[in-house]
Write an enzyme that holds these catalytic residues in place. Sequence first.
Site, PDB file in Angstrom:
ATOM      1  CG  ASP A 487      -1.952  -3.406  -6.579  1.00  0.00           C
ATOM      2  OD1 ASP A 487      -1.514  -4.484  -5.857  1.00  0.00           O
ATOM      3  OD2 ASP A 487      -2.643  -2.647  -6.342  1.00  0.00           O
TER       4      ASP A 487
HETATM    5  C1  BGC Z   1      -2.645  -0.373 -11.639  1.00  0.00           C
HETATM    6  C2  BGC Z   1      -2.558  -0.172 -10.323  1.00  0.00           C
HETATM    7  C3  BGC Z   1      -3.660  -0.934  -9.377  1.00  0.00           C
HETATM    8  C4  BGC Z   1      -4.091  -2.159  -9.763  1.00  0.00           C
HETATM    9  C5  BGC Z   1      -5.210  -2.481  -9.068  1.00  0.00           C
HETATM   10  C6  BGC Z   1      -3.190  -1.819 -11.942  1.00  0.00           C
HETATM   11  O1  BGC Z   1      -3.587  -1.966 -13.212  1.00  0.00           O
HETATM   12  O2  BGC Z   1      -1.677  -0.076 -12.436  1.00  0.00           O
HETATM   13  O3  BGC Z   1      -2.130   1.020 -10.197  1.00  0.00           O
HETATM   14  O4  BGC Z   1      -3.338  -0.894  -8.205  1.00  0.00           O
HETATM   15  O5  BGC Z   1      -4.271  -2.191 -11.202  1.00  0.00           O
HETATM   16  O6  BGC Z   1      -5.687  -3.647  -9.320  1.00  0.00           O
HETATM   17  C1  NOJ Z   2      -2.910   1.703  -6.609  1.00  0.00           C
HETATM   18  C2  NOJ Z   2      -3.761   0.632  -5.631  1.00  0.00           C
HETATM   19  O1  NOJ Z   2      -4.998   1.241  -5.028  1.00  0.00           O
HETATM   20  C3  NOJ Z   2      -2.731   0.459  -4.499  1.00  0.00           C
HETATM   21  O2  NOJ Z   2      -3.134  -0.365  -3.472  1.00  0.00           O
HETATM   22  C4  NOJ Z   2      -1.275   0.340  -4.882  1.00  0.00           C
HETATM   23  O3  NOJ Z   2      -0.426   0.222  -3.845  1.00  0.00           O
HETATM   24  C5  NOJ Z   2      -1.126   1.280  -5.756  1.00  0.00           C
HETATM   25  N1  NOJ Z   2      -1.894   1.437  -7.012  1.00  0.00           N
HETATM   26  C6  NOJ Z   2       0.496   0.815  -6.849  1.00  0.00           C
HETATM   27  O4  NOJ Z   2       0.376  -0.059  -7.303  1.00  0.00           O
END
Ligand code: BGC
Ligand code: NOJ
Length: 815
Positions: A487
């Site tokens: 993400d």
């Molecule tokens: C986090 C990710 C997460 C995303 C969700 C980010 O700030 O680092 O792990 O999946 O937010 O919106």
């Molecule tokens: C947490 C999110 O829930 C997931 O969808 C994503 O793949 C990982 N973070 C990595 O960014």
Amino acid sequence: MRYGTFDDEKLEYCITQPDTPLPWINYLGTEDFFGLISNTAGGYCFYRDARLRRLTRYRYNNVPADSGGRYLYLRDRQTDDYWSPTWQPVQSTLDHYSCRHGLGYTVIASERKGIAFSGCYFIPIGENLEIWDITITNRRKEEADLSLFSFIEFCLWDAQDDATNFQRNYNIAEVEVEGSTIFHKTEYRERRNHFAFFHCSDPIAGFDTQREAFLGRYRGFDQPQAVEQGVSFNSIATSWQPIGSHQVQFHLSGDESRRIIFLLGYHENPRSQKFDPPESNTLNKKTVYPIIREWEHPERVDRAFSDLKSYWKGILQKFSVRTPVNHVDRMINTWNAYQCMVTFNLSRSASYFESGIGRGMGFRDSNQDLLGFMHMDPERARQRILDLAATQLENGGAYHQYQPLTKRGNNDIGSGFNDDPLWLVLSTSAYLRETGDYSILEESVPFENQPGSEQPLLEHLDRCISYTKERLGPHGLPLIGRADWNDCLNLNCFSDSPGQSFQTTTNREGKNAESVFIGGLFVLAANAYADILDILQQTEKSTRIRSYANEMAKVTDMAGWDGQWFLRAYDDQGAAVGSHHCTEGKIFIEPQGICTMAGIGLDNGHAVQALNSLNAYLSGKDGIALLWPAFTHYYINLGEITSYPPGYKENGSVFCHTNPWIMIAETKLGDGDRALDYYLKICPSFREEISEIHRCEPYVYAQTIAGPESPTPGEAKNSWLTGTAAWNYVAITQYILGIRPELTGLRVEPIIPKDWEGFQVVRDFRGIRYNISVRRKGKGNHCQLNIDGQDIEGTVIPLSVVEGKKQVMVQAIIQ
Ligand code: BGC
Ligand code: NOJ
């Protein structure tokens, strides 16, 4: 250092010290009504949606930590001593303390000055209420004269609004009290038809429902005036902050016990029967009293508790294992399975790191959660797949999240995460492999929940595949969109304004930045889809889809190859991300895993090389880091990933979700030793001994463990709601142990460490119990299967061989 121990017999983790490094929590509830409970009774509960139907208030990130919960105060009326038998919030010294987190229940026990306490907290299956089953025992010789005060703080339903909209919310609270039941009915007079009730099975000496009356001015939960003075004020909350507190007074002679049951529940009335009398504003309680009367009985509670245990026994016995490594056994047999259920239920919505108001059900998250859940309850899995598919867009893309209450796509976050649709193909494939129920493909499912847009699920899968095909970039690799699995890899974001969301800000057209990861994922998904089409005898289509997969595999292996490992992506300028040419972020974990899993580079040595490079650059004592070297400053062309200080989260922590991909990849190369070794490094049970470093619960996986480039390596965060649960479960059960459902039957193809002599598995598959015994005879991975005395060819047990049986014995010899 440890703060407790596993009780493998009872399937519990027993915490023996209340001030754990972080609150160590558990979940209550199985379907609609859920609670989070910490080892000192902190937490909250909600009906279906942690944001929109929150029953009790919880303040995240508060001081002291973990404030607010299911509080009880015991007061010795002879000495005026008072304390919290669950330690929080008063934090008085307890002569004994234990918290046993079990599957769907938590038991906290303590003793202070001869007064013993035991509280069992759980939600009966199928009910919308939580039970606090409390027993107080006088272990003194002389009589004790005690008061027990309960305390919860009601949330005004929408947890987001509750925490922000004070100008309104300080004016709307309403309650009613009748006998030993406190009813919370804020907004019921207007549009709501639900209310909460908090009931005590004993007659009460008093109650409070206005927070300030109970606590007193400027006082915290640790020294409520009511408890200190030993009186309840019988306050009725009109506006301000509604709470529920009962006071029960009782005498206990030496060794005498008292059992008191509290019920905290949610109830809906038919809209036409909201009030009693009908023209009044008084709650119609006739519909809820039968529920209260039923559940205040200790025998009913006992029965429900044993039903809960049987429910879990039933689920767990569908897959159980005995291996030479106890950590593997206890995770697979109990905790990993349990965590898969919790992630299935809650996706990423409510934990001690997810506030319940931010994220609902994630599209890619829930599809991946299904992979570890499928065998536990295929019926519910089926429904979830259909719910997810119903949020898909007509162009094949997907809403990134949906709200569980409405099941509608979340417009705030929208779509455009280009990996999303492909996960639906993988979850559906897992469902079909588990169940053989192809009727799901014929289910008529709308797009974006729009009536009239329904198409068979199979058509949805088609669009998942074409969504990627129609969005290829300059190298022929898939365009990344807002992000792929990571993400935080936001290659079209280019944000320079503080506070802008990295995930939803798009300042580039998105026509250039490509993802090697999605390339690998596409190959995996397209092949899984083609396998399904083969079974459906749609040969032409399957040939076409397979050719897409092959083309993409070629492109990924060419344009995605960096010489010693797979690249991560190309940015908007066409520069490689995750290449030895980069000064930071030279190598990433995700493409090494997904490409090898998809079979890319297996025949030309690239996969072996990629995994060796990963082993050299990314693997450390706390697991495999997401990337190396971590980014030391913000790169506008890469996005959120470079916003984290080095070694945290996506910027080079051990992002545990990705580690099982490497375990699976290692099994593809036949290396069971490396696969297991990688597992143990992130296995919470294995890390239990370093709990003061790891800090999160030792019984569930955390999303992230601070990486070697951080100042706090080994420190875990974001426990519970993570795709790590499903993927580890899959990696161990299906790839290391090798017990893998296929469309044509159950595969048994272990890739285990060389020094394992074997293992045993009992696995229910399509109505048959497989008793599998694996024995190692040589050092290799060749596996010979014998089914009920008959040797078979290959490693898939054909359905025809076991037809009509209830049980089969499988002997596997590995050499
Ligand atoms: C986090 C990710 C997460 C995303 C969700 C980010 O700030 O680092 O792990 O999946 O937010 O919106
Ligand atoms: C947490 C999110 O829930 C997931 O969808 C994503 O793949 C990982 N973070 C990595 O960014």
